[in-house]
Design an enzyme around this catalytic site. Structure first.
Site, short mmCIF file in Angstrom:
data_model
loop_
_atom_site.label_atom_id
_atom_site.label_comp_id
_atom_site.label_asym_id
_atom_site.label_seq_id
_atom_site.Cartn_x
_atom_site.Cartn_y
_atom_site.Cartn_z
N LYS A 1 -7.79 23.37 -4.35
CA LYS A 1 -8.64 23.98 -3.31
C LYS A 1 -10.07 23.52 -3.55
O LYS A 1 -10.86 24.22 -4.19
CB LYS A 1 -8.49 25.50 -3.40
CG LYS A 1 -8.42 26.18 -2.06
CD LYS A 1 -7.96 27.60 -2.16
CE LYS A 1 -8.54 28.44 -1.05
NZ LYS A 1 -8.34 27.95 0.30
N1 PMP Z 1 -3.27 25.71 3.28
C1 PMP Z 1 -4.60 25.57 3.29
C2 PMP Z 1 -5.17 24.26 3.70
C3 PMP Z 1 -5.42 26.64 2.92
O1 PMP Z 1 -6.75 26.51 2.94
C4 PMP Z 1 -4.84 27.87 2.57
C5 PMP Z 1 -5.72 29.03 2.19
N2 PMP Z 1 -6.01 29.02 0.84
C6 PMP Z 1 -3.45 27.97 2.56
C7 PMP Z 1 -2.68 26.87 2.93
C8 PMP Z 1 -2.79 29.25 2.16
O2 PMP Z 1 -2.98 29.47 0.79
P1 PMP Z 1 -2.95 30.94 0.16
O3 PMP Z 1 -1.71 31.57 0.64
O4 PMP Z 1 -2.91 30.68 -1.30
O5 PMP Z 1 -4.17 31.64 0.61
#
Ligand code: PMP
Length: 299
Positions: free
Chosen positions: A153
């Site tokens: 991220k």
């Molecule tokens: N894909 C992307 C590109 C994201 O930014 C997110 C948000 N973090 C997610 C998927 C979902 O991730 P999470 O469930 O860990 O928030």
């Protein structure tokens, strides 16, 4: 919206006022998008305020930093403690929490040797709202995993998300759907995708997506309540033929789709198996015990 004169943030070990805090304008993070972040949610449960999957989020923050060489010197224990203190100092219960690891000034294209950590929190409703989504297929694809650490991220990756989301809104949609570098279904700008067909769920396999923590929770819920879920390469044709579709993410939680490019799906979301998953997810984050898991009663 995110802070006011009273808001407290956690910055490198201290609790300070957001309004008085400064960031160096020569930061490598500001110039090159070289920083890593998280998005977590806290919920007001019967047992007090609880941050959902806090350890998993801080593990991912560490992994994201390691993926791109950003130094990371904090333990989960100290950051979790700071997170709860932060919520308390800002009188927050149901909140969104944003950890960010950013780097000092460095105009060279080399790894950082030190870094800073920020924890901020604010009240935030469901990121994509509560209504079923009208989604538009984006002209943008997710970044090539040979060019980026796509599972991390990293702030700079989100320029891709901003472009896709804005394009969708400019075209009258609520949200975008991005394909991967090979044209298969990938994910949303900030959420993972599942589709339902004949009572089973399908989701793109890891490799070209950020495999989210909510995605993992959905898979856990499916295992628990006996819904078949398959990770695979998903074509746009398969997606268009789905009974129903949803996005999931920490900020968005679980939100069904109404249509893709104006074409509605066969089963109304509220009559779908996916609706049960949405209910089960709410129960889980709110720590509501459901005795007969297959029944999945009230939220
Ligand atoms: N894909 C992307 C590109 C994201 O930014 C997110 C948000 N973090 C997610 C998927 C979902 O991730 P999470 O469930 O860990 O928030």
């Amino acid at each position: 919206m995110y802070y006011n004169e009273e808001t407290i943030i956690y910055l490198d070990g201290d609790f300070v006022k957001a309004a008085d805090s400064k960031m160096n304008l020569y930061s490598q993070s500001l110039h090159y998008g070289y920083s890593a972040f998280e998005g977590m949610r806290s919920y007001k449960t019967a047992k007090g305020t609880k941050v959902f999957k806090q350890d998993v989020h801080f593990d991912r923050l560490r992994t994201s930093c390691e993926a791109v060489g950003i130094p990371y010197r904090w333990t989960n224990e100290e950051l979790i403690k700071a997170t709860y203190q932060l919520l308390e100092k800002n009188n927050l219960e149901n909140a969104y929490i944003r950890p960010l690891v950013f780097c000092p000034p460095n105009m060279s294209l080399q790894k950082a040797t030190t870094s800073h950590i920020l924890l901020a929190a604010w009240q935030w409703g469901a990121y994509l709202g509560d209504s079923l989504l009208k989604v538009g297929l984006s002209t943008f694809q997710r970044p090539n995993p040979k060019g980026f650490k796509i599972h991390a991220k990293i702030s700079g990756h989100y320029v891709n998300s901003i472009m896709a989301c804005q394009e969708a809104k400019d075209n009258g949609y609520d949200e975008a759907l991005l394909t991967d570098v090979n044209g298969f279904v990938a994910e949303g700008p900030g959420a993972n995708i599942f589709y339902e067909k004949d009572g089973e769920l399908f989701t793109p396999a890891p490799g070209n997506i950020l495999t989210g923590i909510t995605r993992a929770t959905v898979i856990e819920i499916c295992d628990e309540i006996g819904i078949e879920v398959t990770e695979k390469q998903v074509t746009l044709e398969e997606l268009r033929a789905a009974d129903t579709v949803f996005y999931c993410g920490t900020a968005a939680e679980i939100i069904g789709w109404e249509s893709l490019d104006g074409n509605e799906f066969k089963i109304p979301f509220n009559n779908s198996v996916s609706k049960k998953i949405q209910t089960a997810y709410k129960n889980r984050v709110l720590e509501i015990e459901v005795l007969n898991k297959k029944c999945l009663v009230q939220v």
